[in-house]
Design a protein around this motif. Structure first.
Motif, short mmCIF file in Angstrom:
data_model
loop_
_atom_site.label_atom_id
_atom_site.label_comp_id
_atom_site.label_asym_id
_atom_site.label_seq_id
_atom_site.Cartn_x
_atom_site.Cartn_y
_atom_site.Cartn_z
N GLN A 191 7.81 4.72 7.61
CA GLN A 191 7.42 5.93 6.86
C GLN A 191 7.50 5.81 5.33
OE1 GLN A 191 6.53 9.26 8.27
NE2 GLN A 191 6.12 7.95 10.04
N SER A 192 8.28 4.88 4.79
CA SER A 192 8.40 4.77 3.33
C SER A 192 8.64 3.31 2.94
CB SER A 192 9.54 5.63 2.80
OG SER A 192 10.79 5.09 3.16
N SER A 193 8.31 2.98 1.68
CA SER A 193 8.53 1.61 1.21
C SER A 193 10.02 1.31 1.10
CB SER A 193 7.85 1.42 -0.16
OG SER A 193 8.42 2.29 -1.13
N GLU A 194 10.83 2.33 0.82
CA GLU A 194 12.27 2.13 0.70
C GLU A 194 12.86 1.62 2.02
OE1 GLU A 194 15.99 5.09 0.44
OE2 GLU A 194 14.55 5.33 -1.19
N LYS A 195 12.44 2.24 3.12
CA LYS A 195 12.95 1.80 4.44
C LYS A 195 12.31 0.48 4.85
CE LYS A 195 13.76 6.53 6.05
NZ LYS A 195 13.34 7.59 7.02
N VAL A 227 0.84 -1.20 0.00
CA VAL A 227 0.00 0.00 0.00
C VAL A 227 0.87 1.26 0.00
CG1 VAL A 227 -1.70 1.32 1.31
CG2 VAL A 227 -1.98 -1.15 1.05
N LEU A 228 1.93 1.28 0.80
CA LEU A 228 2.84 2.43 0.79
C LEU A 228 3.46 2.63 -0.59
CD1 LEU A 228 4.93 2.54 4.10
CD2 LEU A 228 3.66 4.41 3.06
N SER A 229 3.92 1.53 -1.22
CA SER A 229 4.54 1.63 -2.54
C SER A 229 3.57 2.20 -3.57
CB SER A 229 5.02 0.25 -3.01
OG SER A 229 5.99 -0.27 -2.15
N ALA A 230 2.31 1.74 -3.49
CA ALA A 230 1.31 2.22 -4.45
C ALA A 230 0.99 3.69 -4.23
CB ALA A 230 0.04 1.37 -4.34
N THR A 260 -3.01 1.02 -6.38
CA THR A 260 -3.55 0.96 -5.02
C THR A 260 -4.57 -0.16 -4.89
OG1 THR A 260 -3.22 3.35 -4.79
CG2 THR A 260 -4.70 2.29 -3.21
N ALA A 261 -5.41 -0.33 -5.92
CA ALA A 261 -6.38 -1.43 -5.91
C ALA A 261 -5.66 -2.77 -5.88
CB ALA A 261 -7.29 -1.34 -7.14
#
Length: 624
Positions: A361-365, A128-131, A297-298
């Motif tokens: 806080q982020s998809s990267e982390k 969900v964060l990545s989207a 997101t879906a």
């Protein structure tokens, strides 16, 4: 008719499999390729490195997902069921004559199942964060709101679980068809502009990259591994669809779409190195960015839903396989057996997911925490298969043994590569796994200890069906006493006999046994015997994926000559209370944990959904 034999249902099952089985691995293009060239463990963005990483991705997916899982592991089913707990049941049955090795495999299986929960927590947060982070590509003014938007979506998703997903579930397959088609088209357009990227299909690029830059290849391995997350899901969900639809969906749509998109991202960064900040979204023309964010997101919500449902299913299986106590399970569909909702699991997952999103806080982390749980799961499944193959009777499976040794070596490299990220977040799924496996084994050992104590009592040698009752008054009515094991005599019956000094006119001892098989045929489900004292013994067998249906059990018992009316029968249950025998010692806290779990477990009456006004619960104390 089962999914395995109904050929007419194959297209519908294949469509459904796209929506449920492949949601997790299908959303990997959102972050996998990007992670190789971004963040604290990024490798330099050069043409050679791009070719090497893409080649590693292609062959990792081919070996681990396509060959190991789709081709081979789908054959390691437990009467049609899949997943690590089904594999555990299958392996333990093969190792039945080696109890010590069977126990070691059980511990391994418990660790693997516990790691699945780590995946079930991280996948919703990560996908969900990545989207949602795609809106940063649309406009930087949304950058401070991605976490809030992701949390709103996730909280709404978990809140919706109690209503079930039967209605919206019908949309999952079509949405994922659109998603995979979009992945393929975006990738194809980019590849058409830089067709030389397809040279990375050759394994020579992965080999040359690894030999020339072993350190960089090792660093890139943790990002490459993100392409494999979700591989376990296609094995776990085979029981819902059968292996054929899962294979058709993979080879006809999922794998081609994923590979086209990965190679399209690689082609893009070769043309525009600055696109490496978010190569997935930058594949799309600007006018399509907002629709792509909505679609992504879906897809992320569908991937999250699949892992949440998988956590419910795994919890139910773990309870039936005596790794967890009885839990309150609600069925959200009258027609779909797999549609279940477990409140305590749902809310624990939500709390952990919210903590992850707020903490990372982020998809990267968050990527640092993602790989290690899945890598551990894959490694353990390969070890269990190797042990099982080595000790199976009959023809030696030398070819399979060699393949799984190779797969285990490759997965071990991925595990070690991900282990570097333990200080940056990889510790989270490991800590969670240790906590869950401790709960699993505490319950298992505690129940075995409690049964041993029960068997040590004098009544353990009593055959209830031979107990002399000629001098005991018979009172009108029907009574069913639940017994934890066939043979012997239920504690509730002895308590009733001691205090009330009567026996009902028609009495039965009912033992419900959860088998290692996922499902039991009705013709094999119930066994009825009549004792010398007129008491009936009813043994009902239930698969670990089934619900114990008391009405059906009594209906099948009636076919064997004993009739009980649910509304005119008293059900007697017993709930033991564990009292501490020795409060000292290193593992005293585990005894306290077991006592709490036992007292918190759902009552027999609620678990079997007995008529509340027909239940009598009697207590007993045991010291362990």
């Amino acid at each position: 008719m089962s999914a395995h034999s109904n050929h007419g249902a194959i297209p519908a099952l294949t469509l459904a499999a796209l929506g449920i089985v492949y949601g997790d691995i299908g959303t990997s293009p959102l972050y996998a390729f990007k992670e190789a060239f971004n963040g604290g463990h990024a490798i330099p963005l050069t043409a050679g490195n791009v070719y090497g990483v893409l080649s590693m991705m292609f062959w990792a997916v081919m070996i681990i997902v396509a060959i190991k899982y789709v081709v081979i592991m789908l054959r390691f089913d437990n009467k049609g069921d899949g997943g690590v707990l089904a594999l555990l049941s299958y392996s333990v049955s093969v190792l039945r004559e080696r109890p010590k090795l069977a126990w070691a495999v059980t511990v391994l299986g418990a660790f693997s199942a516990s790691m699945f929960y780590g995946d079930a927590v991280i996948t919703p947060a990560m996908t969900v964060l990545s989207a949602v982070e795609g809106i940063n590509v649309v406009s930087r003014k949304f950058e401070g709101y991605t976490v809030i938007i992701a949390l709103v979506i996730l909280i709404g998703l978990f809140a919706f679980q109690r209503k079930g997903t039967a209605r919206v579930g019908a949309l999952f397959g079509p949405i994922m068809v659109v998603w995979f088609a979009t992945l393929a088209i975006l990738g194809l357009v980019s590849i058409a502009r830089t067709p030389e990227i397809l040279r990375a299909l050759s394994p020579l690029y992965a080999i040359e990259f690894t030999m020339a830059n072993p350190h960089l290849a090792f660093i890139a391995s943790s990002a490459v591994f993100l392409c494999l997350t979700g591989a376990e899901a296609l094995y776990a969900d085979m029981g819902h669809f059968g292996p054929k639809p899962v294979r058709i969906a993979w080879f006809s749509m999922v794998m081609p779409s994923l590979m086209l998109n990965y190679f399209g991202q690689g082609a893009l960064v070769l043309r525009q190195p600055e696109a490496v900040k978010n190569p997935f979204y930058l594949l799309a023309p600007e006018v399509l960015l907002i629709p792509l964010v909505v679609l992504a997101t879906a897809a992320a919500v569908i991937a999250s839903q699949a892992t949440i449902s998988g956590a419910f299913s795994a919890t139910q299986q773990a309870s039936r396989l005596n790794l967890l106590p009885r839990l309150l399970i609600r069925h959200t569909s009258d027609t779909a057996q797999g549609q279940i909702y477990i409140p305590i699991v749902n809310w624990i997952l939500l709390v952990l997911v919210v903590v992850l999103v707020l903490g990372f806080q982020s998809s990267e982390k968050l990527a640092a925490a993602y790989g290690i749980a899945v890598a551990g799961d894959l490694v353990i499944s390969s070890i269990i298969v190797l042990i099982t193959l080595a000790l199976m009777r009959g023809t030696r499976h030398y070819g399979l043994l060699l393949f799984f040794v190779f797969a285990l070596a490759l997965e071990s490299v991925f595990l070690i590569a991900n282990a570097r990220k333990i200080p940056e977040g990889g510790w989270f799924p490991l800590v969670l796994s240790v906590v869950i496996v401790t709960v699993f084994l505490t319950w298992r050992v505690g129940m075995e200890s409690m049964r041993a104590k029960k068997d040590a009592f004098p009544k353990g040698g009593i055959d209830g069906l031979c107990l002399p009752l000629d001098d005991v008054p018979r009172v009108p009515g029907n009574a069913i006493f639940f017994s934890s094991s066939k043979g012997g005599c239920p504690s509730a019956f002895l308590h009733n006999l001691k205090h009330n000094k009567v026996v009902h006119e028609q009495t039965a001892f009912l033992t419900v046994i959860f088998e290692d098989s996922p499902r039991i045929e009705d013709r094999e489900r119930v066994e009825v015997t009549k004792g010398e004292n007129g008491i009936y013994g009813i043994v009902a067998r239930v698969g670990y994926r089934e619900d114990p249906d008391i009405a059906l059990i009594l209906q099948l018992a009636e076919q064997q000559g004993v009739s009980f009316d649910m509304e005119d029968t008293s059900f007697f249950t017993s709930k033991p209370t564990v009292v501490p025998q020795d409060t000292g010692g290193l593992f005293a806290w585990r005894k306290s944990l077991f006592r709490w779990m036992l007292q918190s477990s759902t009552s027999v009456a609620s678990y079997f959904r007995l008529p509340p006004n027909r239940v009598v619960e009697l207590g007993a104390q045991l010291a362990i």
